[in-house]
Design a protein around this motif. Structure first.
Motif, PDB file in Angstrom:
ATOM      1  N   PHE A 200      36.067  11.105 105.918  1.00 58.12           N
ATOM      2  CA  PHE A 200      35.721  11.932 107.081  1.00 58.12           C
ATOM      3  C   PHE A 200      36.898  12.048 108.047  1.00 58.12           C
ATOM      4  CE2 PHE A 200      31.445  11.556 105.539  1.00 58.12           C
ATOM      5  CZ  PHE A 200      30.769  12.651 106.058  1.00 58.12           C
ATOM      6  N   GLU A 201      37.653  10.986 108.200  1.00 54.79           N
ATOM      7  CA  GLU A 201      38.848  11.071 109.056  1.00 54.79           C
ATOM      8  C   GLU A 201      39.786  12.151 108.544  1.00 54.79           C
ATOM      9  OE1 GLU A 201      40.496   7.148 109.064  1.00 54.79           O
ATOM     10  OE2 GLU A 201      39.015   6.354 110.493  1.00 54.79           O
ATOM     11  N   ALA A 202      39.938  12.240 107.220  1.00 61.86           N
ATOM     12  CA  ALA A 202      40.805  13.252 106.634  1.00 61.86           C
ATOM     13  C   ALA A 202      40.240  14.662 106.827  1.00 61.86           C
ATOM     14  CB  ALA A 202      41.019  12.956 105.148  1.00 61.86           C
ATOM     15  N   ILE A 203      38.922  14.809 106.687  1.00 66.13           N
ATOM     16  CA  ILE A 203      38.296  16.124 106.885  1.00 66.13           C
ATOM     17  C   ILE A 203      38.532  16.616 108.319  1.00 66.13           C
ATOM     18  CG2 ILE A 203      36.097  17.372 106.973  1.00 66.13           C
ATOM     19  CD1 ILE A 203      35.071  15.497 104.759  1.00 66.13           C
ATOM     20  N   LEU A 204      38.409  15.717 109.275  1.00 66.44           N
ATOM     21  CA  LEU A 204      38.497  16.096 110.692  1.00 66.44           C
ATOM     22  C   LEU A 204      39.923  16.064 111.238  1.00 66.44           C
ATOM     23  CD1 LEU A 204      35.329  14.137 111.858  1.00 66.44           C
ATOM     24  CD2 LEU A 204      35.579  16.632 111.803  1.00 66.44           C
ATOM     25  N   ASP A 205      40.885  15.705 110.393  1.00 62.81           N
ATOM     26  CA  ASP A 205      42.284  15.625 110.823  1.00 62.81           C
ATOM     27  C   ASP A 205      42.920  17.006 110.769  1.00 62.81           C
ATOM     28  OD1 ASP A 205      44.829  14.896 111.504  1.00 62.81           O
ATOM     29  OD2 ASP A 205      45.286  13.915 109.588  1.00 62.81           O
ATOM     30  N   HIS A 206      42.793  17.734 111.870  1.00 63.98           N
ATOM     31  CA  HIS A 206      43.307  19.113 111.943  1.00 63.98           C
ATOM     32  C   HIS A 206      43.634  19.426 113.404  1.00 63.98           C
ATOM     33  CE1 HIS A 206      43.568  23.474 111.588  1.00 63.98           C
ATOM     34  NE2 HIS A 206      43.518  23.349 110.259  1.00 63.98           N
ATOM     35  N   PRO A 207      44.745  20.074 113.660  1.00 62.61           N
ATOM     36  CA  PRO A 207      45.112  20.355 115.058  1.00 62.61           C
ATOM     37  C   PRO A 207      44.113  21.227 115.809  1.00 62.61           C
ATOM     38  CG  PRO A 207      46.598  21.477 113.509  1.00 62.61           C
ATOM     39  CD  PRO A 207      45.799  20.499 112.712  1.00 62.61           C
ATOM     40  N   ASN A 208      43.291  21.976 115.081  1.00 61.91           N
ATOM     41  CA  ASN A 208      42.301  22.829 115.749  1.00 61.91           C
ATOM     42  C   ASN A 208      40.974  22.107 115.994  1.00 61.91           C
ATOM     43  OD1 ASN A 208      43.961  25.049 115.951  1.00 61.91           O
ATOM     44  ND2 ASN A 208      43.219  26.008 114.062  1.00 61.91           N
ATOM     45  N   ILE A 209      40.862  20.849 115.568  1.00 55.96           N
ATOM     46  CA  ILE A 209      39.614  20.098 115.731  1.00 55.96           C
ATOM     47  C   ILE A 209      39.804  19.009 116.773  1.00 55.96           C
ATOM     48  CG2 ILE A 209      37.906  18.602 114.624  1.00 55.96           C
ATOM     49  CD1 ILE A 209      38.517  19.945 111.968  1.00 55.96           C
ATOM     50  N   THR A 210      38.919  19.002 117.770  1.00 55.91           N
ATOM     51  CA  THR A 210      38.836  17.914 118.735  1.00 55.91           C
ATOM     52  C   THR A 210      37.508  17.203 118.524  1.00 55.91           C
ATOM     53  OG1 THR A 210      40.133  19.158 120.351  1.00 55.91           O
ATOM     54  CG2 THR A 210      38.847  17.295 121.190  1.00 55.91           C
ATOM     55  N   VAL A 211      37.539  15.871 118.481  1.00 59.88           N
ATOM     56  CA  VAL A 211      36.326  15.084 118.274  1.00 59.88           C
ATOM     57  C   VAL A 211      36.075  14.233 119.508  1.00 59.88           C
ATOM     58  CG1 VAL A 211      35.179  13.338 116.857  1.00 59.88           C
ATOM     59  CG2 VAL A 211      36.713  15.014 115.773  1.00 59.88           C
ATOM     60  N   GLU A 212      34.858  14.301 120.034  1.00 60.26           N
ATOM     61  CA  GLU A 212      34.446  13.451 121.153  1.00 60.26           C
ATOM     62  C   GLU A 212      33.178  12.699 120.753  1.00 60.26           C
ATOM     63  OE1 GLU A 212      34.157  15.532 124.851  1.00 60.26           O
ATOM     64  OE2 GLU A 212      36.186  16.378 124.714  1.00 60.26           O
ATOM     65  N   LEU A 213      33.271  11.368 120.797  1.00 60.78           N
ATOM     66  CA  LEU A 213      32.166  10.518 120.351  1.00 60.78           C
ATOM     67  C   LEU A 213      31.424   9.929 121.545  1.00 60.78           C
ATOM     68  CD1 LEU A 213      34.088   8.729 117.467  1.00 60.78           C
ATOM     69  CD2 LEU A 213      32.513  10.671 117.281  1.00 60.78           C
ATOM     70  N   GLY A 214      30.191   9.468 121.296  1.00 60.60           N
ATOM     71  CA  GLY A 214      29.373   8.936 122.378  1.00 60.60           C
ATOM     72  C   GLY A 214      28.931  10.010 123.356  1.00 60.60           C
ATOM     73  N   VAL A 215      28.833  11.245 122.858  1.00 58.80           N
ATOM     74  CA  VAL A 215      28.470  12.389 123.698  1.00 58.80           C
ATOM     75  C   VAL A 215      27.153  12.968 123.206  1.00 58.80           C
ATOM     76  CG1 VAL A 215      29.123  14.692 124.479  1.00 58.80           C
ATOM     77  CG2 VAL A 215      30.883  12.943 124.173  1.00 58.80           C
TER      78      VAL A 215
END
Length: 364
Positions: A200-215
């Protein structure tokens, strides 16, 4: 907040795959998740003893979809793994799903494949029409095997009688006249070599993707501006439970580490249909191939309250979902995808397929 094309609610399979597809197409995407980690229920991590464990129960990847397998192969190497399960009856573990070896060991027989087929034909209780899970199993293997392997397991897992559940629940479990003791027979069976979270880290590793957790989406939905929302949470929660709550079955997980135990059980998972409050025990080293002087296991206790895991497959629940689905179809700026948003018992590959289809429609 920076302007973004799409807000994605949930960092599990559905949300992460859609996010990657949109990001690859040049869209700016914000992914939020109420949990403190990505990967949804597939999340794995090393426990305090250094054993890689699945925090939310075993996740075994299997698919007949070459396209799905090739897609995920962009983000992980694989470890070949074929899952095997034993079902404990009167203290003895038998191959499950039921196959010829199960019959021969349980009843002291020496059946060949033709003999096993004749055995099933002799003991089955024909049901017409087949409406419930009870009908499916009795129609296939008869009363004794039903009571030994299915009846009490189903009661524990769902909190309902098999006669109260749709036929599809039991139809997922095959019955075999050969000695194949693999739980799945799909063409592609493997585990992410370095774990699901790394994939999943690799899937979400993209400059156009921002991830915010605990939201939590409900806390910010009135404050955020996005051209489109991809929602992977419970569909009834999105509409503030307007028509009441959709029923789900939840689980409680009891993790345990056993020091200086190289192997706790014969197979990755052992089912306990009858004697215990838990339904099954999984030993993770079978799944991951990890070498460690100790081992870590998890017991699963089904329960009514808690995080939603399994949509309860009954006709009245499907009817309630249809009412929510009608509301969802009016939300032109929201895409609902995933197990909770579509109130479906999806396998992991099916969620990926649904996510890819949703992304294709959004980009179309």
């Amino acid at each position: 907040m920076k302007s973004l094309s799409t807000l994605i609610v949930g960092a599990g399979y559905a949300g992460s795959v859609v996010a990657r597809e949109l990001a690859d197409a040049g869209q700016r995407v914000l992914v939020i998740d109420r949990r403190a980690h990505i990967a949804g229920n597939a999340y794995d991590e090393y426990d305090e003893h250094g054993v890689l464990v699945h925090r939310y129960g075993p996740h075994i990847f299997h698919t007949n979809g070459e396209r799905i397998f090739e897609y995920l192969s962009r983000f992980t190497e694989w470890r070949a793994y074929e899952h095997r399960v034993r079902g404990v009856v009167d203290g003895v573990g038998y191959p499950f799903p039921i196959n010829r070896d199960t019959l021969n060991r349980l009843y002291g027989l020496e059946l060949d494949e033709q003999g096993a087929a004749a055995f099933f034909e002799r003991v089955r209780e024909p049901r017409e029409p087949v409406r419930s899970s009870e009908d499916v199993v009795l129609n296939s293997v008869g009363r004794d095997l039903y009571e030994k392997f299915f009846l009490n397991y189903t009661r524990k897992q769902w909190g309902l009688e098999p006669s109260q559940l749709k036929a599809g629940v039991a139809a997922r479990i095959p019955v075999r006249t050969n000695t194949d003791d693999r739980y799945f027979t799909d063409t592609f069976q493997a585990m992410p070599k370095h774990g699901y979270t790394k994939m999943f880290e690799a899937i979400l590793d993209h400059p156009n993707i921002t991830v915010e957790l605990g939201v939590d989406f409900s806390a910010l939905r009135d404050r955020i501006k996005a051209r489109h929302i991809v929602y992977t949470g419970p569909i009834d929660a999105y509409f503030d439970y307007r028509y009441g709550r959709l029923p789900y079955r939840s689980l409680r997980f009891e993790h345990e580490h056993l020091p200086d135990v190289a192997q706790f059980q014969e197979t990755g998972t052992v089912n306990y249909p009858n004697e215990h409050d838990y339904t099954r025990i999984t030993e993770f080293k079978h799944l991951t191939g990890q070498h460690h002087s100790g081992t870590s296991i998890v017991r699963e206790y089904p329960q009514a309250e808690g995080d939603p895991y399994y949509p309860v497959p009954r006709a009245e629940n499907e009817a309630l979902f249809k009412r929510y689905q009608a509301l969802a179809e009016q939300e032109s700026e929201v895409t609902f995808v995933g197990r909770l948003a579509q109130y479906r018992y999806y396998n992991m590959d099916q969620v990926v397929g649904a996510a890819l289809a949703s992304a294709k429609r959004l980009l179309g």
